[in-house]
Design a protein around this motif. Structure first.
Motif, PDB file in Angstrom:
ATOM      1  N   TRP A 144       0.815  -1.209   0.000  1.00 19.35           N
ATOM      2  CA  TRP A 144       0.000   0.000   0.000  1.00 19.35           C
ATOM      3  C   TRP A 144       0.854   1.267   0.000  1.00 19.35           C
ATOM      4  O   TRP A 144       0.461   2.288  -0.564  1.00 19.35           O
ATOM      5  CB  TRP A 144      -0.924  -0.010   1.217  1.00 19.35           C
TER       6      TRP A 144
ATOM      7  N   SER B 221      -4.092   6.946  -2.292  1.00 19.44           N
ATOM      8  CA  SER B 221      -5.114   6.194  -1.585  1.00 19.44           C
ATOM      9  C   SER B 221      -5.795   7.040  -0.519  1.00 19.44           C
ATOM     10  O   SER B 221      -7.020   7.063  -0.410  1.00 19.44           O
ATOM     11  CB  SER B 221      -4.491   4.948  -0.949  1.00 19.44           C
TER      12      SER B 221
ATOM     13  N   ASN C  63      -9.669   8.371  -0.379  1.00 19.47           N
ATOM     14  CA  ASN C  63     -10.573   8.011   0.706  1.00 19.47           C
ATOM     15  C   ASN C  63     -11.186   9.224   1.390  1.00 19.47           C
ATOM     16  O   ASN C  63     -12.301   9.143   1.924  1.00 19.47           O
ATOM     17  CB  ASN C  63      -9.849   7.156   1.747  1.00 19.47           C
TER      18      ASN C  63
ATOM     19  N   GLU D 238     -11.769  -1.936   1.513  1.00 16.47           N
ATOM     20  CA  GLU D 238     -10.533  -2.721   1.588  1.00 16.47           C
ATOM     21  C   GLU D 238     -10.825  -4.188   1.851  1.00 16.47           C
ATOM     22  O   GLU D 238     -10.162  -5.078   1.303  1.00 16.47           O
ATOM     23  CB  GLU D 238      -9.627  -2.160   2.692  1.00 16.47           C
TER      24      GLU D 238
END
Length: 261
Positions: free
Chosen positions: A26, A33, A37, A84
């Motif tokens: 990640w 990311s 989000n 996720e």
């Protein structure tokens, strides 16, 4: 199917390398990311908080944008943990066959499910903390009680990750997740006091809202961001813990039945 599939999950620290593996992967896309989000909840907060907030000056004695902020951060953690545990976990389990490779090491399937749950929660908490920092810039949540919010965001993430892993275990394709988001998570958002007090709902819906995990998270986080103590923290912590325990157990059993045939 052997009855052993239904035994309680065996917990150990063997999950740590799997959690760390997900973290290292990640990290390559961490910035994008996190921005992804937090973008939607921040747009919602600014659009509704300042737009609708100009018409609704106060709700329950606080500015509407502050009321909305606490709900939005809980909603964001819920969605991030769910995404996720669904799309990413399904890819690792079914498409990339990462789980199959891990099972050829001295790991048990229970370790992998635990790692996926905790990783999804960790990632969701990071996004929640990022939103919290933005709220600070807007002058929201500048109270000592806000220090208690990140642990609650982690607990909320664990709860929704556990529930989502149940759906992951029974899904046959990515399209299946649309039903969960549309029929479960979206109604929960509108029943959990994110946008308005649940006192506005019919009595029977208020009763339902009182036992929803997102509602419990909002009731815990909102007062803390406003510098107050939650009204009934034991009840709401128990709700989150109960959903987590049951969700993790059911997810583990269903995942065993799917992969250990």
């Amino acid at each position: 199917m052997s009855a052993i599939s239904y035994h309680l999950p065996v917990l150990s620290l063997r999950f740590v390398p799997v959690w760390r593996r997900n973290l290292l992967v990640w990290r390559k896309l961490a910035v994008a990311s996190v921005i992804g989000n937090i973008a939607e909840p921040m747009i919602t907060l600014l659009a509704f908080g300042y737009g609708l907030g100009s018409l609704l000056q106060q709700i329950e004695g606080v500015p509407y944008i502050e009321f909305l902020a606490s709900g939005s951060i809980c909603m964001s953690v819920m969605m991030a943990a769910s995404f996720e545990s669904l799309y990413s976990a399904f890819s690792r389990m079914h498409v990339q066959k990462t789980w199959d490779a891990l099972l050829n090491t001295p790991l048990e399937l229970d370790d992998i499910v635990l790692a996926e749950m905790l990783w999804a929660a960790s990632k969701a908490m990071i996004s929640g903390v990022a939103i919290l920092l933005v709220l600070f810039v807007l002058g929201i949540g500048l109270h000592p009680t806000t220090l208690l919010v990140p642990p609650l965001l982690l607990m909320t993430g664990i709860c929704f990750a556990a529930i989502a892993l149940i759906i992951n275990a029974i899904a046959k394709a990515y399209d299946f997740f649309t039903y969960y988001f549309t029929l479960v998570l979206t109604p929960m958002i509108f029943l959990s006091g994110v946008y308005y007090p649940i006192a506005q709902l019919p009595t029977w819906l208020q009763s339902l809202a009182g036992v929803l995990p997102l509602g419990a998270a909002v009731r815990l986080v909102r007062p803390l961001l406003l510098g107050r103590a939650p009204e009934d923290p034991i009840r709401d912590l128990t709700i989150l813990a109960a959903y987590t325990a049951v969700g993790f157990y059911v997810a583990t059993v269903l995942t065993r039945r799917r992969l250990l045939k």
